[in-house]
Design a protein around this motif. Sequence first.
Motif, PDB file in Angstrom:
ATOM      1  N   THR A 108       0.839  -1.194   0.000  1.00 62.44           N
ATOM      2  CA  THR A 108       0.000   0.000   0.000  1.00 62.44           C
ATOM      3  C   THR A 108       0.873   1.243   0.000  1.00 62.44           C
ATOM      4  O   THR A 108       1.842   1.331   0.738  1.00 62.44           O
ATOM      5  N   THR A 149      -3.354   2.714  -1.946  1.00 60.21           N
ATOM      6  CA  THR A 149      -3.590   1.382  -2.505  1.00 60.21           C
ATOM      7  C   THR A 149      -2.286   0.883  -3.121  1.00 60.21           C
ATOM      8  O   THR A 149      -1.260   1.541  -3.025  1.00 60.21           O
ATOM      9  N   ASP A 150      -2.322  -0.265  -3.763  1.00 61.22           N
ATOM     10  CA  ASP A 150      -1.134  -0.765  -4.443  1.00 61.22           C
ATOM     11  C   ASP A 150      -1.165  -0.300  -5.906  1.00 61.22           C
ATOM     12  O   ASP A 150      -1.855  -0.882  -6.739  1.00 61.22           O
ATOM     13  N   LEU A 250      -7.026  -5.805  -3.587  1.00 67.37           N
ATOM     14  CA  LEU A 250      -7.140  -4.367  -3.329  1.00 67.37           C
ATOM     15  C   LEU A 250      -8.426  -4.044  -2.569  1.00 67.37           C
ATOM     16  O   LEU A 250      -8.798  -2.883  -2.419  1.00 67.37           O
ATOM     17  N   ILE A 270     -13.085  -0.093  -6.089  1.00 66.85           N
ATOM     18  CA  ILE A 270     -12.065  -0.270  -5.034  1.00 66.85           C
ATOM     19  C   ILE A 270     -12.145   0.855  -4.002  1.00 66.85           C
ATOM     20  O   ILE A 270     -12.471   1.987  -4.336  1.00 66.85           O
ATOM     21  N   ARG A 273      -8.979   4.061   0.154  1.00 65.40           N
ATOM     22  CA  ARG A 273      -7.914   3.768   1.119  1.00 65.40           C
ATOM     23  C   ARG A 273      -8.019   2.317   1.555  1.00 65.40           C
ATOM     24  O   ARG A 273      -9.015   1.905   2.135  1.00 65.40           O
ATOM     25  N   LEU A 274      -6.995   1.572   1.239  1.00 70.41           N
ATOM     26  CA  LEU A 274      -6.972   0.157   1.601  1.00 70.41           C
ATOM     27  C   LEU A 274      -6.304   0.006   2.957  1.00 70.41           C
ATOM     28  O   LEU A 274      -5.175   0.446   3.152  1.00 70.41           O
TER      29      LEU A 274
END
Length: 287
Positions: A108, A149-150, A250, A270, A273-274
Amino acid sequence: EEQKDFAEQRAIELKKAKDELEDYSLKLRMSSQYKTDFLANMSHELRTPLNSILILSQMLMENNSDMDHEEVAEYAKVVNTSGADLLRLIDDILDLSKIEAGKIEILTDEVNVTEIPQTMRNMFNPVAAKKNLQFEVVTDSNIPPVLSTDGQRLQQILKNLLSNAFKFTEQGGVTLRIELAPPEKAKKLINKQTREPVLALSVTDTGIGIPQEKQKIIFDAFQQVDGTTNRQYGGTGLGLSICREFTRLLGGVIEVQSEPEKGSTFTLYIPSRLEAEEVVPLDVRLG
Ligand code: ADP
């Protein structure tokens, strides 16, 4: 009376067990069929670029004194793109096997949303120009400018969706949209407690479309709408299953809407903010 009930109960249980067994053996047979198809496709996909590399490099080795500079450059370029095709294929296989083994790491990071359109334009404008297709990127102004996120994985998903869109479209064009998810979609997202905005990233094309009955299976590994060996489009049937798994990692979901001969839209939902320690359940789909 009691005995009769008992016998009936047993019969029902037996029937259920038998159905389950049949179901299971069907699944087993299907999965072995997948693997057979997969190996056949894969061999074909590996052989095509490898053949070009071997034939052209041999020509370059043997005849380079009779060739003009342009010819040499042209052959070298084909060798190079064939090598790149092979590398992509092998990366896909590695990704999928890592996903299956649960070994994909999600990193992340702060991702600047405004950079996504430019990256995708740089990547796909040449394809669009070559096929004489439009390529539009629409970014909604109310989306959060920075995601957590990634970014690498997100890019990989979009790249896969966009290359499919361009591959299966001969006229019209492709649109990438980055916007906020409508509330009813956002609510269904895996992380239900999320207070963070949910993004909807969609790729729409005006291509060949996907028949209704195939829309579920295309996300499974090795599945293609046209699975015959003399099929018109190349590919391994791995791209979308990688997209689905990455999306899940995700914290999101992916869905498709499509009509044959009209086109397709693949949408990714998505969280913006993960959460790092978020546990993503295996089998959540949008209803
Ligand atoms: P591949 O493209 O390598 O075959 P994918 O997993 O990316 O594998 O896609 C699986 C199948 O789904 C494709 O073979 C194609 O039949 C169908 N498909 C995917 N994207 C599109 C699209 N944009 N339009 C039409 N069909 C598509």
